[in-house]
Design an enzyme around this catalytic site. Sequence first.
Site, PDB file in Angstrom:
ATOM      1  N   GLU A   1       0.816  -1.217   0.000  1.00 15.53           N
ATOM      2  CA  GLU A   1       0.000   0.000   0.000  1.00 15.53           C
ATOM      3  C   GLU A   1       0.856   1.276   0.000  1.00 15.53           C
ATOM      4  OE1 GLU A   1      -3.116  -0.406   2.958  1.00 15.53           O
ATOM      5  OE2 GLU A   1      -3.835  -2.254   2.030  1.00 15.53           O
TER       6      GLU A   1
ATOM      7  N   GLU B   1      -4.593  -8.498  -1.801  1.00 13.86           N
ATOM      8  CA  GLU B   1      -4.965  -8.607  -0.387  1.00 13.86           C
ATOM      9  C   GLU B   1      -6.416  -8.166  -0.312  1.00 13.86           C
ATOM     10  OE1 GLU B   1      -2.478  -6.531   2.661  1.00 13.86           O
ATOM     11  OE2 GLU B   1      -4.418  -5.851   3.429  1.00 13.86           O
TER      12      GLU B   1
END
Length: 543
Positions: A217, A336
């Site tokens: 991220e 994810e």
Amino acid sequence: MLPLAALLLSCLSAAASGDPRRNGTLSPEASAVWDVSRVQRSVDERFLSLAVDASLVVEGKFMYLLGSSKLRTLAKALTPAFLRFGGTRQDFMVYDPASIRSHGYHHHHQNSDFTADSCEKLELPPLLEERLRKEWVQQETLLRKEDLERKYKRVKFTEYDVDLLYAFANCTKMDLIFGLNALLRTPGNVWNSSNARSLIQYCESKHYKMSWELGNEPNSYEKKAGVRVDGYQLGQDFVHLREILRESKFYHNAGLYGPDISQPRDHRRDLLEGFLQSASEVIDACTWHQYYVNGRDTSLEDFLDPEVLDTLILKTNEVLETVNLVTPQKKVWLGETSSAYGGGAIGLSDTFVAGFMWLDKLGLAAKIGMDVVIRQVFIGSGSYHLVDDDLEPLPDYWLSVLYKRLVGREVLSVEIFSGFVLHGKRKLLRVYLHCTNRKSASYRNGSVTLIALNLSNKPARIALPAPASDSPVDAYVLQSNQPTKEGLYSRSVTLNGKLLQMVDDKTLPDLKGVFLPPGEHLQLPGYSFAFFVLPEARALACQ
């Protein structure tokens, strides 16, 4: 014209029991059409994959949990799959080969040249397992506090941690993906690869077969670490990592996946675009993360809301459009994903109701263009785990095992028209269709598996058309162990009325369907989901 078979779905006004054989009066409320003559798209055979969260390594002793024979038994039932090791803590992890752990745990595997029998040798002693499980519960409280405050400490990990992780992947036959730290940066804000290089050299010396990721991220680096990395530079970092892998004889063709960005917010795609412009050539798949809701302020209703479930379509399409502009044909993964971000929603993400989000995501993601979906998390902190802190399988685990066994790679077309509606246009009956997985299930060529979800408290009834109506059906209906709305909060699940639990630490129960003779209607009780296998559907696409 393609031979279209119509599938009629309708709902019962009278309450039906959980028995899939029970008949009721037909009301022509909903119908669907399916096309079994051609494959819409195919997904990777490891489509349903798993993550082990990097938080496990914050205190190295917890990596020993991966030696639990019970945990390994549970993991083996979910192969073939990728095993991703990563998450927020991955960008605070530094490989430190010199440091020896001083936590008083005997390092109980001397050599890591894994042969078939070494998997037995590497098992965790039961007393140690029990102690670690108790200590892990306290550790989770500390990890949650760190996440809330967004104050992350650097974490050192050693070759022992890598050995334990690889042993787990290897002994359960999963394909390991290791997430490297992208926040190790030079003063010029370029990735500093020296730490990754020594880790890669160690893994190569051990002949550990694995793939790689870099960073987790990156769009939130500023919030987490006060560092800004733009997409183009991140792409350059990946190009650099690919060069390191190419220099290695062993990892010359290893998989490289990224950039593991969060789902697009406010339609901003600049990070992904910049990344793809510089790195699309060096990655094997483009990865992004998706969660439906915030774990801290969500509700039971969200988990059953078709509009919430459909947000996946919007986000996926945004990502696919961006990828297809720069690099058409590139595979796209949900790198994810789970129900709720922020570690999951306590009392929801770990209960029966979470299955609606999980099963619908698997059905929808396969249909609209994802190649692999990596579930956060198999074991680790948070409440969206498949296996709880006592290493007991949760409802989503059992659902995942059935999905693996019964659902094949080939996606077929099925559409619902009209009916089974509440409040205007909300479709509370959702269906997906695949060829049956013939590798793990003993079904013949031409079999199809219908996935059906009933988001309403009213039972539904499905009538099969010709030629499918000539096929018997194996029904696998999953319900909470308590039939009322309260049952949605249960941490247990029944298959055709029978509670699912392990026989012992090394044995899963038989997961058998209920046989329905040809011509029977399929019953879907309120708040339930099911797999209906039609072994004699004679689907051309599945021959």
